[in-house]
Design an enzyme around this catalytic site. Structure first.
Site, PDB file in Angstrom:
ATOM      1  N   CYS A 112       0.842  -1.205   0.000  1.00 55.45           N
ATOM      2  CA  CYS A 112       0.000   0.000   0.000  1.00 55.45           C
ATOM      3  C   CYS A 112       0.876   1.254   0.000  1.00 55.45           C
ATOM      4  O   CYS A 112       1.524   1.537  -0.994  1.00 55.45           O
ATOM      5  CB  CYS A 112      -0.994  -0.033   1.158  1.00 55.45           C
ATOM      6  N   HIS A 217      -3.624  -5.015   0.425  1.00 59.74           N
ATOM      7  CA  HIS A 217      -3.143  -5.428   1.749  1.00 59.74           C
ATOM      8  C   HIS A 217      -3.190  -6.949   1.876  1.00 59.74           C
ATOM      9  O   HIS A 217      -4.093  -7.489   2.520  1.00 59.74           O
ATOM     10  CB  HIS A 217      -3.984  -4.782   2.860  1.00 59.74           C
ATOM     11  N   GLU A 219      -1.548  -8.868   3.765  1.00 61.99           N
ATOM     12  CA  GLU A 219      -1.423  -9.352   5.152  1.00 61.99           C
ATOM     13  C   GLU A 219      -2.790  -9.493   5.819  1.00 61.99           C
ATOM     14  O   GLU A 219      -2.929 -10.225   6.784  1.00 61.99           O
ATOM     15  CB  GLU A 219      -0.503  -8.421   5.959  1.00 61.99           C
TER      16      GLU A 219
END
Ligand code: MN
Length: 249
Positions: A112, A217, A219
């Site tokens: 990001c 994102h 994660e």
């Protein structure tokens, strides 16, 4: 000799002052640390207030506020001034770290804000707001609308790239929490994924073993989307010394 548990430096913002924001932020940071551990690495999380460890095997540039436009040679555009939130202390720390890692060919995974940061650190530019690119920023911000792991738009991955080789797909769905994006990729970088509206969603270096940035994102998706976990596995493997460069040519 490959290192079995590579040391991954994870750069984040200062902890917010108020307790509610701090708790929310701690949860976001935990996603990064957990994903690095799941990929086989040992995360060390650093803020602009911390001393930088002298040695690390991989650098993870995490999400966060906007990079100051002066870092890519632009004044703040008055038309979108109110959409910007700047973190100058973090810019300084991360630009220095990114250039150090690029210079030493240390693997870098950028998420990001991270993909924006690496692009700027290497000489590229950003859209200060997606509206300036003719894109509706609301299509790239699912905050408060969808679970964090749920894809909100597709990306088409360019065949023959390192990213395509890692995730093994030409199209996949991703989450989205950004209002800026890469405009001109830095010299030596190439565009490796785009959203259907044309927004650049991933870039990678053509000159390094592993320098990959994604606008989404992963994660927050790893628990539900094994494809996204591969990004962390391959990043950590590269940090551990496994040969994993972008395709030649
Ligand atoms: Mn997006």
């Amino acid at each position: 000799m490959p290192r079995s548990r590579p040391r991954i430096l994870v750069t984040v913002r200062r902890t917010p002052a108020d307790a509610a924001s701090a708790a929310d932020y701690a949860r976001r940071v935990r996603y990064y640390a957990d994903a690095v551990r799941a990929g086989g690495g040992v995360p060390t999380v650093v803020t602009p207030d911390d001393a930088i460890p002298g040695a690390f095997d991989g650098l993870l540039l995490a999400g966060g506020a906007d990079v100051h436009p002066r870092s890519y040679g632009q004044p703040i555009n008055p038309a979108v001034r109110e959409t910007l939130s700047i973190d100058a202390a973090r810019d300084a720390m991360e630009i220095e770290l990114a250039r150090r890692a690029l210079g030493a060919d240390v693997p870098i995974f950028c998420i990001c804000r991270g993909v924006q940061l690496i692009n700027v650190a290497a000489g590229g530019t950003l859209w200060q707001d997606l509206s300036l690119a003719g894109v509706d920023p609301r299509a790239h911000d699912q905050d408060g609308h969808l679970p964090v792991w749920e894809p909100v738009h597709g990306v088409s991955v360019v065949p023959g790239t390192h990213l395509a080789e890692i995730i093994g797909a030409s199209d996949t769905g991703v989450n989205s929490y950004h209002h800026q994006a890469v405009a001109d990729p830095a010299p030596g970088f190439r565009i490796v994924a785009r959203a259907p509206d044309g927004t650049i969603e991933a870039i990678e270096s053509e000159r390094h073993r592993f320098v990959l940035g994604v606008q989404w994102h992963p994660e927050r998706m790893v628990g539900h989307h094994p494809l996204q976990r591969r990004l962390f596995e391959r990043f950590v493997a590269a940090a551990g010394g496994e040969s994993s460069g972008p395709p030649l040519g």
